[in-house]
Design a protein around this motif. Structure first.
Motif, PDB file in Angstrom:
ATOM      1  N   LEU A  47       0.821  -1.213   0.000  1.00 38.36           N
ATOM      2  CA  LEU A  47       0.000   0.000   0.000  1.00 38.36           C
ATOM      3  C   LEU A  47       0.859   1.268   0.000  1.00 38.36           C
ATOM      4  O   LEU A  47       0.454   2.276  -0.578  1.00 38.36           O
ATOM      5  CB  LEU A  47      -0.975  -0.010   1.175  1.00 38.36           C
ATOM      6  CG  LEU A  47      -2.063  -1.086   1.093  1.00 38.36           C
ATOM      7  CD1 LEU A  47      -2.916  -1.082   2.350  1.00 38.36           C
ATOM      8  CD2 LEU A  47      -2.927  -0.905  -0.154  1.00 38.36           C
ATOM      9  N   SER A  52      -3.590   2.181  -2.958  1.00 40.95           N
ATOM     10  CA  SER A  52      -4.806   1.394  -2.709  1.00 40.95           C
ATOM     11  C   SER A  52      -4.838   0.227  -3.678  1.00 40.95           C
ATOM     12  O   SER A  52      -4.371   0.327  -4.812  1.00 40.95           O
ATOM     13  CB  SER A  52      -6.069   2.253  -2.833  1.00 40.95           C
ATOM     14  OG  SER A  52      -6.236   2.683  -4.151  1.00 40.95           O
ATOM     15  N   GLU A  77      -7.817  -2.547   9.976  1.00 42.29           N
ATOM     16  CA  GLU A  77      -8.799  -1.462   9.946  1.00 42.29           C
ATOM     17  C   GLU A  77      -9.162  -1.043  11.374  1.00 42.29           C
ATOM     18  O   GLU A  77      -9.220   0.154  11.683  1.00 42.29           O
ATOM     19  CB  GLU A  77     -10.046  -1.898   9.187  1.00 42.29           C
ATOM     20  CG  GLU A  77     -11.090  -0.796   9.054  1.00 42.29           C
ATOM     21  CD  GLU A  77     -12.309  -1.238   8.273  1.00 42.29           C
ATOM     22  OE1 GLU A  77     -12.802  -0.424   7.478  1.00 42.29           O
ATOM     23  OE2 GLU A  77     -12.766  -2.392   8.461  1.00 42.29           O
ATOM     24  N   VAL A  82      -5.707   0.925   7.914  1.00 42.70           N
ATOM     25  CA  VAL A  82      -6.289   0.884   6.566  1.00 42.70           C
ATOM     26  C   VAL A  82      -7.783   1.126   6.663  1.00 42.70           C
ATOM     27  O   VAL A  82      -8.385   1.014   7.738  1.00 42.70           O
ATOM     28  CB  VAL A  82      -6.028  -0.469   5.851  1.00 42.70           C
ATOM     29  CG1 VAL A  82      -4.546  -0.748   5.684  1.00 42.70           C
ATOM     30  CG2 VAL A  82      -6.721  -1.624   6.557  1.00 42.70           C
ATOM     31  N   ILE A  96      -8.796  -1.517  -0.540  1.00 44.43           N
ATOM     32  CA  ILE A  96      -8.063  -1.271   0.697  1.00 44.43           C
ATOM     33  C   ILE A  96      -7.140  -0.078   0.474  1.00 44.43           C
ATOM     34  O   ILE A  96      -6.366  -0.059  -0.486  1.00 44.43           O
ATOM     35  CB  ILE A  96      -7.223  -2.501   1.115  1.00 44.43           C
ATOM     36  CG1 ILE A  96      -8.078  -3.765   1.161  1.00 44.43           C
ATOM     37  CG2 ILE A  96      -6.499  -2.247   2.430  1.00 44.43           C
ATOM     38  CD1 ILE A  96      -9.210  -3.728   2.152  1.00 44.43           C
ATOM     39  N   SER A  97      -7.255   0.907   1.350  1.00 50.29           N
ATOM     40  CA  SER A  97      -6.421   2.114   1.269  1.00 50.29           C
ATOM     41  C   SER A  97      -5.805   2.391   2.629  1.00 50.29           C
ATOM     42  O   SER A  97      -6.351   2.016   3.665  1.00 50.29           O
ATOM     43  CB  SER A  97      -7.271   3.319   0.865  1.00 50.29           C
ATOM     44  OG  SER A  97      -7.923   3.097  -0.346  1.00 50.29           O
ATOM     45  N   LEU A  98      -4.694   3.094   2.609  1.00 46.55           N
ATOM     46  CA  LEU A  98      -4.050   3.503   3.851  1.00 46.55           C
ATOM     47  C   LEU A  98      -4.790   4.662   4.494  1.00 46.55           C
ATOM     48  O   LEU A  98      -5.320   5.531   3.803  1.00 46.55           O
ATOM     49  CB  LEU A  98      -2.615   3.961   3.574  1.00 46.55           C
ATOM     50  CG  LEU A  98      -1.603   2.885   3.232  1.00 46.55           C
ATOM     51  CD1 LEU A  98      -0.317   3.526   2.737  1.00 46.55           C
ATOM     52  CD2 LEU A  98      -1.325   2.011   4.438  1.00 46.55           C
ATOM     53  N   GLY A 102      -1.677   4.773   8.904  1.00 47.02           N
ATOM     54  CA  GLY A 102      -0.944   3.772   8.130  1.00 47.02           C
ATOM     55  C   GLY A 102       0.138   4.390   7.273  1.00 47.02           C
ATOM     56  O   GLY A 102       1.244   3.856   7.151  1.00 47.02           O
TER      57      GLY A 102
END
Length: 148
Positions: A47, A52, A77, A82, A96-98, A102
């Motif tokens: 990531l 993402s 999460e 994330v 999924i994204s930071l 993160g």
């Protein structure tokens, strides 16, 4: 039949397996400050590079199935590293994204690769060659797996 073929010390797979376990132990100590596990660190590495990815893409890149990856991503999460969002284009796909937290870990993690190399105490040339050899081996194993 040559009995040496069945000696544990002659098994490449065992040497790879034990080296992986020892490297993971080293990572465990190095990752304490980040408060992440080694598999979570691998997710973060991807990531930090890609910003993402879908769960499917993460699974493919990390060679993990969704049954292993999804619970880990849920823990990440809940730890604020994330965020998971359904894709607007495909409801079945989860992106999924930071988070900022993160992303902020990247700076703390920048020293980890060099610390690992220092702990292994191999020459840079040896590690470079090992990396090339393992990459080649993995490519061949994947081609073999794809044929099945």
């Amino acid at each position: 039949m040559n009995n040496d073929l069945l000696k544990l010390e002659n098994q490449i797979c065992f040497k790879i397996y034990t080296a992986e376990r020892e490297i993971t132990k080293l990572y465990r100590d190095l990752l304490k400050e980040l408060d992440v596990t080694y598999p979570q660190y691998l997710v973060l590495l991807l990531l930090w590079e890609k910003h993402s990815l879908t769960v499917k893409e993460l699974g493919q890149r990390l060679f993990l199935d969704s049954g292993t990856l999804t619970p880990m991503l849920k823990r990440m999460e809940s730890n604020g590293l994330v965020e998971r969002k359904r894709s607007a284009e495909d409801e079945r796909s989860v992106i999924i994204s930071l988070t900022k937290k993160g992303e902020a870990l990247k700076e703390k993690a920048e020293c980890i690769p060099s610390q690992l190399v220092d702990n292994i105490s191999m020459q840079k040339e040896e590690l470079t060659q090992l990396n090339k050899t393992l990459t080649s081996m993995l490519d061949l194993l994947q081609k073999h797996s794809d044929k099945r």
